[in-house]
Design a protein around this motif. Structure first.
Motif, PDB file in Angstrom:
ATOM      1  N   VAL A 469       0.853  -1.181   0.000  1.00  0.00           N
ATOM      2  CA  VAL A 469       0.000   0.000   0.000  1.00  0.00           C
ATOM      3  C   VAL A 469       0.894   1.238   0.000  1.00  0.00           C
ATOM      4  CG1 VAL A 469      -1.782   1.270   1.247  1.00  0.00           C
ATOM      5  CG2 VAL A 469      -1.778  -1.235   1.317  1.00  0.00           C
ATOM      6  N   CYS A 470       0.571   2.204  -0.842  1.00  0.00           N
ATOM      7  CA  CYS A 470       1.358   3.432  -0.934  1.00  0.00           C
ATOM      8  C   CYS A 470       1.340   4.187   0.393  1.00  0.00           C
ATOM      9  CB  CYS A 470       0.788   4.308  -2.043  1.00  0.00           C
ATOM     10  SG  CYS A 470       1.626   5.891  -2.227  1.00  0.00           S
ATOM     11  N   LYS A 471       2.473   4.719   0.770  1.00  0.00           N
ATOM     12  CA  LYS A 471       2.567   5.448   2.029  1.00  0.00           C
ATOM     13  C   LYS A 471       1.856   6.800   1.995  1.00  0.00           C
ATOM     14  CE  LYS A 471       6.735   2.926   3.062  1.00  0.00           C
ATOM     15  NZ  LYS A 471       8.192   2.860   2.947  1.00  0.00           N
ATOM     16  N   PHE A 472       1.534   7.274   0.799  1.00  0.00           N
ATOM     17  CA  PHE A 472       0.796   8.528   0.718  1.00  0.00           C
ATOM     18  C   PHE A 472      -0.707   8.315   0.877  1.00  0.00           C
ATOM     19  CE2 PHE A 472       4.622   9.809  -1.920  1.00  0.00           C
ATOM     20  CZ  PHE A 472       5.247  10.387  -0.833  1.00  0.00           C
ATOM     21  N   SER A 473      -1.101   7.115   1.276  1.00  0.00           N
ATOM     22  CA  SER A 473      -2.501   6.841   1.605  1.00  0.00           C
ATOM     23  C   SER A 473      -2.833   7.263   3.025  1.00  0.00           C
ATOM     24  CB  SER A 473      -2.788   5.341   1.442  1.00  0.00           C
ATOM     25  OG  SER A 473      -2.027   4.578   2.386  1.00  0.00           O
ATOM     26  N   ARG A 474      -1.906   7.929   3.721  1.00  0.00           N
ATOM     27  CA  ARG A 474      -2.075   8.166   5.153  1.00  0.00           C
ATOM     28  C   ARG A 474      -3.339   8.935   5.507  1.00  0.00           C
ATOM     29  NH1 ARG A 474       2.838  11.354   4.249  1.00  0.00           N
ATOM     30  NH2 ARG A 474       2.239  13.509   3.809  1.00  0.00           N
ATOM     31  N   ASP A 475      -3.842   9.779   4.600  1.00  0.00           N
ATOM     32  CA  ASP A 475      -5.064  10.531   4.893  1.00  0.00           C
ATOM     33  C   ASP A 475      -6.323   9.707   4.660  1.00  0.00           C
ATOM     34  OD1 ASP A 475      -3.600  12.784   5.561  1.00  0.00           O
ATOM     35  OD2 ASP A 475      -3.681  13.621   3.539  1.00  0.00           O
ATOM     36  N   PHE A 476      -6.159   8.500   4.151  1.00  0.00           N
ATOM     37  CA  PHE A 476      -7.314   7.691   3.772  1.00  0.00           C
ATOM     38  C   PHE A 476      -7.364   6.336   4.490  1.00  0.00           C
ATOM     39  CE2 PHE A 476      -5.978  10.472   0.387  1.00  0.00           C
ATOM     40  CZ  PHE A 476      -7.151  11.089  -0.008  1.00  0.00           C
ATOM     41  N   MET A 477      -6.233   5.898   5.023  1.00  0.00           N
ATOM     42  CA  MET A 477      -6.167   4.600   5.688  1.00  0.00           C
ATOM     43  C   MET A 477      -6.189   4.783   7.205  1.00  0.00           C
ATOM     44  SD  MET A 477      -6.096   2.076   3.514  1.00  0.00           S
ATOM     45  CE  MET A 477      -5.340   0.730   4.424  1.00  0.00           C
ATOM     46  N   THR A 478      -7.181   4.202   7.851  1.00  0.00           N
ATOM     47  CA  THR A 478      -7.290   4.204   9.309  1.00  0.00           C
ATOM     48  C   THR A 478      -7.041   2.788   9.821  1.00  0.00           C
ATOM     49  OG1 THR A 478      -9.650   3.684   9.234  1.00  0.00           O
ATOM     50  CG2 THR A 478      -9.018   6.028   9.179  1.00  0.00           C
ATOM     51  N   PRO A 479      -6.779   2.625  11.122  1.00  0.00           N
ATOM     52  CA  PRO A 479      -6.645   1.258  11.650  1.00  0.00           C
ATOM     53  C   PRO A 479      -7.842   0.377  11.307  1.00  0.00           C
ATOM     54  CG  PRO A 479      -5.848   2.819  13.268  1.00  0.00           C
ATOM     55  CD  PRO A 479      -6.445   3.629  12.155  1.00  0.00           C
ATOM     56  N   GLU A 480      -9.031   0.940  11.343  1.00  0.00           N
ATOM     57  CA  GLU A 480     -10.233   0.159  11.023  1.00  0.00           C
ATOM     58  C   GLU A 480     -10.214  -0.292   9.564  1.00  0.00           C
ATOM     59  OE1 GLU A 480     -10.620   2.448  14.534  1.00  0.00           O
ATOM     60  OE2 GLU A 480     -10.250   3.172  12.479  1.00  0.00           O
ATOM     61  N   ARG A 481      -9.735   0.566   8.683  1.00  0.00           N
ATOM     62  CA  ARG A 481      -9.686   0.183   7.269  1.00  0.00           C
ATOM     63  C   ARG A 481      -8.601  -0.852   7.004  1.00  0.00           C
ATOM     64  NH1 ARG A 481     -11.105   5.734   3.811  1.00  0.00           N
ATOM     65  NH2 ARG A 481     -13.382   5.338   3.860  1.00  0.00           N
ATOM     66  N   TYR A 482      -7.475  -0.751   7.683  1.00  0.00           N
ATOM     67  CA  TYR A 482      -6.483  -1.823   7.572  1.00  0.00           C
ATOM     68  C   TYR A 482      -7.100  -3.149   7.991  1.00  0.00           C
ATOM     69  CZ  TYR A 482      -2.375   1.191   6.762  1.00  0.00           C
ATOM     70  OH  TYR A 482      -1.453   2.053   6.213  1.00  0.00           O
ATOM     71  N   GLU A 483      -7.818  -3.133   9.084  1.00  0.00           N
ATOM     72  CA  GLU A 483      -8.424  -4.372   9.589  1.00  0.00           C
ATOM     73  C   GLU A 483      -9.408  -4.952   8.584  1.00  0.00           C
ATOM     74  OE1 GLU A 483      -8.169  -3.772  14.425  1.00  0.00           O
ATOM     75  OE2 GLU A 483     -10.030  -3.213  13.384  1.00  0.00           O
ATOM     76  N   GLN A 484     -10.205  -4.089   7.957  1.00  0.00           N
ATOM     77  CA  GLN A 484     -11.174  -4.579   6.981  1.00  0.00           C
ATOM     78  C   GLN A 484     -10.489  -5.088   5.715  1.00  0.00           C
ATOM     79  OE1 GLN A 484     -14.804  -2.039   6.471  1.00  0.00           O
ATOM     80  NE2 GLN A 484     -13.860  -0.799   8.084  1.00  0.00           N
TER      81      GLN A 484
END
Length: 553
Positions: A469-484
């Motif tokens: 996953v691109c590291k510039f996704s930081r504004d869009f990826m939350t812990p909950e989204r990683y889990e999903q």
């Protein structure tokens, strides 16, 4: 937990043979990408290997998210022992190759041995071909791509190739993909050149059967509709902020701000951008196709690090000059950050900051190891004494643009990173400027009390590189989204990153790296105590080594 699928393909260049093996157990523990590459390298590369020797391996690997159709997933990984740092290193590239790679059905492809003639390796889902290409000796990246398209109908998005810098063992040579994207930092292009491989191509119709949750499209829609400055200016959008906080390296790190910043900042780059640029499946489109018709220069970028290295650090205040340097590095196959910083060191030694004609001439000399270029091709750590300048490196890798003398946690990150002074290992700068919400921000002053945050960020970046996953996704990826997305608890996912970082450190320990290598060329407050905090947070020994009892099984 969702992980990559598919066997490992080993390409034995010495024997001209290939074989496959299942690595399901490794995929389950390390997901894919950097994690899998690190685990394979730790098991299969001798600890005392010569980085430019036949026993070194290059492992190309994707992650499960390359089966997704969402933004921020057009990247992949390459791992090997670096000729620049002399340690185990993974490099990450964007573009469009990752899904062509995944279509071969392999989760990882490793190159081992050394061909007795210059070859291109064609990897398909049903075959592997070794093509002798002696006529491509010394060819630039565009010349090699032109050959592949003309002779085989193979497009640049299917390729990973080297230029003359890789063939000539420049220690910061890159592997180029999609023409202008790079496995850049650390010199893995020189490893490929030492193996006598001009390029490797990927194609097939056997993508992995990985079920990615439907919420991936929520991320994609948000990436498409977000009003974000990086869509216009890429990473160089942060340059003005860096300059304002006295954190823009200039004149070979002797100064921390640059009077000519307006000539090379985000607005300057945006003024030369002529279309949108992106990676595979990504709607965020933060890349920078740029052109100056008057001078006939066309390239992609420069991003912030390159605008620093060939701009402020070299005393250059004209974005078109920096664009030309960037284009030369892509064409010749060199990491533009290390090339720029090394040229800046040479300019310092010559009292020639701002001499763009000398800069471009020197870039060419480095790639071909001609004249002073033969010395500079060794990198700053090995040539600074010859030049009579300071050694602005950590573990052999020169510094990125985010200034550790101002962002002290980023400085600590540079020191402890297994890869050396690279900003992407933890992206700690993002919480110190800050580029994140206030509740995630950390004061830039001081090093104490930052170890836990640093460890978590290193683990998260390793997870991203394993996902991929691109590291510039930081504004869009939350812990909950990683889990999903990965169907796993967030702490279990961070543990994948922790295992990866620990294996890298252990490999490097066996090569002699310890606390003495976690050092900086400048002082930071309470630095030694901060190192102790970091080692304690990692459960490592106070000499910076990994206890055998804590190695991942």
């Amino acid at each position: 937990m969702i992980q990559s699928a598919g066997p490992l393909l080993t390409v034995d260049l010495t024997a001209g043979e290939t074989h496959t093996e299942e690595i399901d157990g490794i995929l389950e523990q390390y997901l894919g990408g950097r994690g899998v590459g690190t685990r394979l390298a730790h098991e299969r590369i001798p600890f005392d290997v010569d980085p430019l020797g036949a026993e070194n391996r290059l492992v190309f690997s994707t992650g499960p998210m390359q089966a997704a159709q969402t933004s921020f997933t057009g990247r992949m990984n390459c791992t090997g022992v670096s000729p620049l740092t002399d340690g185990l290193l993974s490099s990450n590239a964007g573009g469009f190759m990752s899904r062509n790679f995944a279509d071969t059905g392999y989760s990882a492809v490793e190159l081992v041995g050394e061909s007795d003639e210059l070859v291109i390796v064609h990897v398909r889902d049903d075959s592997v071909e070794f093509e002798a290409v002696p006529d491509l000796t010394g060819a630039t990246v565009p010349e090699t791509l032109d050959y592949l398209e003309a002779e085989h109908g193979i497009e640049s998005d299917q390729t990973a190739v080297i230029g003359p810098a890789g063939e000539n063992a420049v220690r910061f040579a890159s592997i180029m993909t999609s023409a202008e994207r790079a496995f850049g930092r650390g010199g893995l292009g020189a490893v490929m050149g030492a193996k006598n491989v001009k390029g490797i191509t990927f194609a097939g119709d056997s993508p992995p059967d990985i079920d990615i949750p439907a919420m991936q499209m929520d991320i994609h829609r948000e990436a498409a509709t977000a009003d974000h400055i990086m869509k216009r200016q890429g990473t160089v959008s942060v340059m003005d902020l860096a300059n304002e906080v006295n954190g823009l390296p200039s004149y070979y790190f002797s100064e921390q701000s640059f009077a000519g910043v307006e000539g090379i900042n985000g607005d300057a780059v945006e003024s030369k951008k002529y279309k949108k640029g992106t990676c595979s499946a990504c709607a965020f489109a933060c890349k920078l196709p740029t052109r100056d018709e008057e001078r006939g220069v066309e390239t992609e970028g420069p991003e912030f690090e390159v605008a620093m290295a060939f701009g402020s650090n070299s005393g250059v205040d004209d974005i078109v000059d920096v664009m030309q340097s960037n284009e030369l590095c892509d064409r010749l196959g060199m990491d533009a950050i290390s090339a720029g910083n090394t040229v800046a060191a040479y300019l310092d030694s010559e009292g020639a900051f701002g001499d763009t004609e000398l800069i471009h001439e020197t870039v060419e000399q480095i790639a071909h190891r001609e004249g002073v270029g033969d010395t500079l091709a060794e990198g700053i750590d090995r040539c600074h004494d010859d030049l009579g300048v300071e050694n602005w490196t950590v573990k052999g890798m020169d510094f990125a643009a985010h200034e550790g003398r101002v962002l002290h946690g980023q400085g600590l990150s540079y020191a402890v990173a297994n890869r050396g002074a690279d900003h992407m290992y933890a992206t700690f700068y993002s919480v110190e400027y800050p580029l994140v919400p206030d509740d995630q921000a950390v004061a830039p002053e001081g090093t104490l009390g930052k170890a836990d945050v640093l460890v978590e960020r290193e683990n998260l970046m390793a997870l991203n590189d394993s996902g991929v996953v691109c590291k510039f996704s930081r504004d869009f990826m939350t812990p909950e989204r990683y889990e999903q997305l990965f169907d796993a608890d967030f702490e279990d996912l961070l543990a994948v990153g922790a295992r990866t970082v620990t294996l890298e450190r252990h490999f490097n320990n066996q090569r002699g790296f310890d606390r003495a290598d976690d050092a900086l060329p400048y002082e930071l407050p309470s630095f030694e105590a901060a190192l102790d905090e970091y080692y304690d947070a990692r459960s490592w020994s106070d000499d910076g080594t990994v206890p055998e009892s804590t190695l991942p099984v």
